[in-house]
Design a protein around this motif. Structure first.
Motif, PDB file in Angstrom:
ATOM      1  N   GLN A  96     -12.601  13.090  11.442  1.00  0.00           N
ATOM      2  CA  GLN A  96     -12.485  11.639  11.367  1.00  0.00           C
ATOM      3  C   GLN A  96     -11.449  11.311  10.311  1.00  0.00           C
ATOM      4  O   GLN A  96     -11.012  12.166   9.558  1.00  0.00           O
ATOM      5  N   GLN A  97     -11.094  10.032  10.202  1.00  0.00           N
ATOM      6  CA  GLN A  97      -9.986   9.649   9.335  1.00  0.00           C
ATOM      7  C   GLN A  97     -10.267   9.873   7.858  1.00  0.00           C
ATOM      8  O   GLN A  97      -9.357  10.143   7.093  1.00  0.00           O
ATOM      9  N   LEU A  98     -11.487   9.736   7.410  1.00  0.00           N
ATOM     10  CA  LEU A  98     -11.775   9.837   5.983  1.00  0.00           C
ATOM     11  C   LEU A  98     -12.431  11.153   5.603  1.00  0.00           C
ATOM     12  O   LEU A  98     -12.915  11.297   4.503  1.00  0.00           O
ATOM     13  N   THR A  99     -12.442  12.090   6.511  1.00  0.00           N
ATOM     14  CA  THR A  99     -13.111  13.356   6.220  1.00  0.00           C
ATOM     15  C   THR A  99     -12.136  14.403   5.712  1.00  0.00           C
ATOM     16  O   THR A  99     -10.930  14.177   5.622  1.00  0.00           O
ATOM     17  N   GLU A 100     -12.676  15.549   5.391  1.00  0.00           N
ATOM     18  CA  GLU A 100     -11.905  16.655   4.838  1.00  0.00           C
ATOM     19  C   GLU A 100     -10.806  17.080   5.797  1.00  0.00           C
ATOM     20  O   GLU A 100     -10.994  17.125   7.005  1.00  0.00           O
ATOM     21  N   ALA A 101      -9.654  17.420   5.230  1.00  0.00           N
ATOM     22  CA  ALA A 101      -8.571  18.001   6.010  1.00  0.00           C
ATOM     23  C   ALA A 101      -8.671  19.519   5.926  1.00  0.00           C
ATOM     24  O   ALA A 101      -8.754  20.080   4.834  1.00  0.00           O
ATOM     25  N   PHE A 102      -8.685  20.172   7.070  1.00  0.00           N
ATOM     26  CA  PHE A 102      -8.707  21.630   7.136  1.00  0.00           C
ATOM     27  C   PHE A 102      -7.301  22.102   7.482  1.00  0.00           C
ATOM     28  O   PHE A 102      -6.660  21.551   8.379  1.00  0.00           O
TER      29      PHE A 102
ATOM     30  N   VAL B  28      -3.681   1.447  -5.591  1.00  0.00           N
ATOM     31  CA  VAL B  28      -5.112   1.672  -5.450  1.00  0.00           C
ATOM     32  C   VAL B  28      -5.367   2.543  -4.221  1.00  0.00           C
ATOM     33  O   VAL B  28      -4.747   2.349  -3.176  1.00  0.00           O
ATOM     34  N   PHE B  29      -6.269   3.482  -4.365  1.00  0.00           N
ATOM     35  CA  PHE B  29      -6.605   4.384  -3.267  1.00  0.00           C
ATOM     36  C   PHE B  29      -8.049   4.176  -2.817  1.00  0.00           C
ATOM     37  O   PHE B  29      -8.937   3.902  -3.625  1.00  0.00           O
ATOM     38  N   SER B  30      -8.265   4.305  -1.529  1.00  0.00           N
ATOM     39  CA  SER B  30      -9.616   4.187  -0.972  1.00  0.00           C
ATOM     40  C   SER B  30     -10.507   5.308  -1.491  1.00  0.00           C
ATOM     41  O   SER B  30     -11.711   5.113  -1.696  1.00  0.00           O
ATOM     42  N   SER B  31      -9.950   6.466  -1.655  1.00  0.00           N
ATOM     43  CA  SER B  31     -10.658   7.624  -2.183  1.00  0.00           C
ATOM     44  C   SER B  31      -9.600   8.632  -2.615  1.00  0.00           C
ATOM     45  O   SER B  31      -8.415   8.477  -2.285  1.00  0.00           O
ATOM     46  N   LEU B  32     -10.022   9.619  -3.355  1.00  0.00           N
ATOM     47  CA  LEU B  32      -9.104  10.697  -3.719  1.00  0.00           C
ATOM     48  C   LEU B  32      -9.794  12.031  -3.482  1.00  0.00           C
ATOM     49  O   LEU B  32     -10.998  12.176  -3.742  1.00  0.00           O
ATOM     50  N   GLN B  33      -9.014  12.949  -2.987  1.00  0.00           N
ATOM     51  CA  GLN B  33      -9.510  14.300  -2.761  1.00  0.00           C
ATOM     52  C   GLN B  33      -8.737  15.267  -3.650  1.00  0.00           C
ATOM     53  O   GLN B  33      -7.549  15.071  -3.912  1.00  0.00           O
ATOM     54  N   TRP B  34      -9.414  16.296  -4.079  1.00  0.00           N
ATOM     55  CA  TRP B  34      -8.784  17.395  -4.820  1.00  0.00           C
ATOM     56  C   TRP B  34      -8.900  18.668  -3.982  1.00  0.00           C
ATOM     57  O   TRP B  34      -9.982  18.982  -3.461  1.00  0.00           O
ATOM     58  N   TYR B  35      -7.767  19.346  -3.867  1.00  0.00           N
ATOM     59  CA  TYR B  35      -7.698  20.599  -3.130  1.00  0.00           C
ATOM     60  C   TYR B  35      -7.168  21.694  -4.054  1.00  0.00           C
ATOM     61  O   TYR B  35      -6.408  21.426  -4.985  1.00  0.00           O
ATOM     62  N   PRO B  93      -4.010   5.391   0.655  1.00  0.00           N
ATOM     63  CA  PRO B  93      -3.891   4.130  -0.093  1.00  0.00           C
ATOM     64  C   PRO B  93      -4.778   3.061   0.514  1.00  0.00           C
ATOM     65  O   PRO B  93      -4.963   2.994   1.725  1.00  0.00           O
ATOM     66  N   GLN B  94      -5.321   2.219  -0.343  1.00  0.00           N
ATOM     67  CA  GLN B  94      -6.152   1.121   0.137  1.00  0.00           C
ATOM     68  C   GLN B  94      -5.319   0.222   1.046  1.00  0.00           C
ATOM     69  O   GLN B  94      -4.188  -0.109   0.728  1.00  0.00           O
ATOM     70  N   GLY B  95      -5.883  -0.124   2.168  1.00  0.00           N
ATOM     71  CA  GLY B  95      -5.179  -0.985   3.103  1.00  0.00           C
ATOM     72  C   GLY B  95      -4.449  -0.244   4.197  1.00  0.00           C
ATOM     73  O   GLY B  95      -3.968  -0.866   5.151  1.00  0.00           O
ATOM     74  N   TYR B  99      -5.394   5.626   7.315  1.00  0.00           N
ATOM     75  CA  TYR B  99      -6.001   6.521   6.327  1.00  0.00           C
ATOM     76  C   TYR B  99      -5.185   7.800   6.153  1.00  0.00           C
ATOM     77  O   TYR B  99      -5.738   8.885   6.008  1.00  0.00           O
ATOM     78  N   GLN B 100      -3.846   7.649   6.179  1.00  0.00           N
ATOM     79  CA  GLN B 100      -3.008   8.821   5.966  1.00  0.00           C
ATOM     80  C   GLN B 100      -3.121   9.282   4.531  1.00  0.00           C
ATOM     81  O   GLN B 100      -3.182   8.481   3.606  1.00  0.00           O
ATOM     82  N   LEU B 101      -3.123  10.573   4.355  1.00  0.00           N
ATOM     83  CA  LEU B 101      -3.200  11.138   3.010  1.00  0.00           C
ATOM     84  C   LEU B 101      -1.821  11.161   2.369  1.00  0.00           C
ATOM     85  O   LEU B 101      -0.874  11.686   2.948  1.00  0.00           O
ATOM     86  N   ILE B 102      -1.739  10.594   1.183  1.00  0.00           N
ATOM     87  CA  ILE B 102      -0.565  10.740   0.332  1.00  0.00           C
ATOM     88  C   ILE B 102      -0.874  11.880  -0.622  1.00  0.00           C
ATOM     89  O   ILE B 102      -1.971  11.939  -1.200  1.00  0.00           O
ATOM     90  N   TRP B 103       0.077  12.804  -0.799  1.00  0.00           N
ATOM     91  CA  TRP B 103      -0.168  14.007  -1.587  1.00  0.00           C
ATOM     92  C   TRP B 103       0.631  13.998  -2.878  1.00  0.00           C
ATOM     93  O   TRP B 103       1.813  13.596  -2.896  1.00  0.00           O
ATOM     94  N   GLY B 104      -0.003  14.448  -3.957  1.00  0.00           N
ATOM     95  CA  GLY B 104       0.728  14.750  -5.164  1.00  0.00           C
ATOM     96  C   GLY B 104       1.452  16.081  -5.019  1.00  0.00           C
ATOM     97  O   GLY B 104       1.161  16.858  -4.101  1.00  0.00           O
ATOM     98  N   ALA B 105       2.386  16.352  -5.921  1.00  0.00           N
ATOM     99  CA  ALA B 105       3.168  17.593  -5.853  1.00  0.00           C
ATOM    100  C   ALA B 105       2.410  18.796  -6.389  1.00  0.00           C
ATOM    101  O   ALA B 105       2.815  19.933  -6.184  1.00  0.00           O
ATOM    102  N   GLY B 106       1.304  18.536  -7.092  1.00  0.00           N
ATOM    103  CA  GLY B 106       0.461  19.638  -7.518  1.00  0.00           C
ATOM    104  C   GLY B 106       0.645  20.064  -8.958  1.00  0.00           C
ATOM    105  O   GLY B 106       1.675  19.814  -9.589  1.00  0.00           O
ATOM    106  N   THR B 107      -0.391  20.685  -9.486  1.00  0.00           N
ATOM    107  CA  THR B 107      -0.357  21.351 -10.790  1.00  0.00           C
ATOM    108  C   THR B 107      -0.597  22.832 -10.548  1.00  0.00           C
ATOM    109  O   THR B 107      -1.646  23.211 -10.002  1.00  0.00           O
TER     110      THR B 107
END
Lengths: 112, 113
Positions: A96-102, B28-35, B93-95, B99-107
């Protein structure tokens, strides 16, 4: 195992030749993505798909095309490879759009 | 262009030390993920933070989402060689209705034994 397989894993090709990279997923993810990863730039979106035959451009789509004829397969084609397309390419999928990316394990492409 | 800036770009420390890496934006971001990404592999999700001010812990890793949902941090306590890798933050990003993911360049983190 995220069920994302990319092929080939490595490829060297000559400038001007067409190249197709394949991404295969086994988890019925609706959304699929192609990224390129270059030092200092992070992951940049090339194209994405939100369903069979539904695709759209990302931020760096010039020189690339995609196709998704089946849920499980997402193909990336470099129509006429250039040296600037030397990169590591990653395929990703989300249920889904807000779920984890694999992610797949990546394809290292060198254009000489 | 909505950017996620990660700092530092590179960090090399001794085993046992503590560290914090940052992920900042003016948006502003709707959420943030760490990979975390290891050499020759794709990124693997560590955590998702959704609510402003949220703190999540994953063993020795503590993730925080800023109150305004514009920034996030990752703190590692007593770093171990197994923590070595490229840490990436990403979020929609909010809005953004896609819901495309914008990525940082990484540490890039190296923990020396």
């Amino acid at each position: 195992d995220a069920g994302i397989t990319q092929s080939p894993r490595h490829k060297v090709t000559e400038t001007g030749t067409p190249v197709t990279l394949r991404c295969h997923q086994t988890e019925n993810h609706r959304y699929m993505y192609w990224y390129r990863q270059d030092p200092g730039h992070g992951l940049r979106l090339i194209h994405y798909s939100y369903g069979v035959k539904d695709t759209d451009k990302g931020e760096v789509s010039d020189g690339y095309s995609v196709s998704r004829s089946k849920t499980e397969d997402f193909l990336l084609t470099l129509e006429s490879a250039t040296s600037s397309q030397t990169s590591v390419y990653f395929c990703a999928a989300r249920l889904q759009q807000l779920t984890e990316a694999f992610f797949g394990q990546g394809t290292r492409l060198t254009v000489v | 262009t909505q950017l996620l800036e990660q700092s530092p770009q590179f960090l090399s420390i001794q085993e046992g030390e503590n560290l914090t890496v940052y992920c900042n934006s003016s948006s502003v971001f709707s959420s943030l993920q760490w990979y975390r990404q290891e050499p020759g592999e794709g990124p693997v999700l560590l955590v998702t933070v959704v609510t402003g001010g949220e703190v999540k812990k994953l063993k020795r890793l503590t993730f925080q989402f800023g109150d305004a949902r514009k920034d996030s941090s990752l703190h590692i306590t007593a770093a171990q060689p197994g923590d070595t890798g490229l840490y990436l933050c990403a979020g929609p990003p909010q809005g953004d209705s896609n819901y495309q993911l914008i990525w940082g360049a990484g540490t890039k983190l190296i923990i020396k034994p």
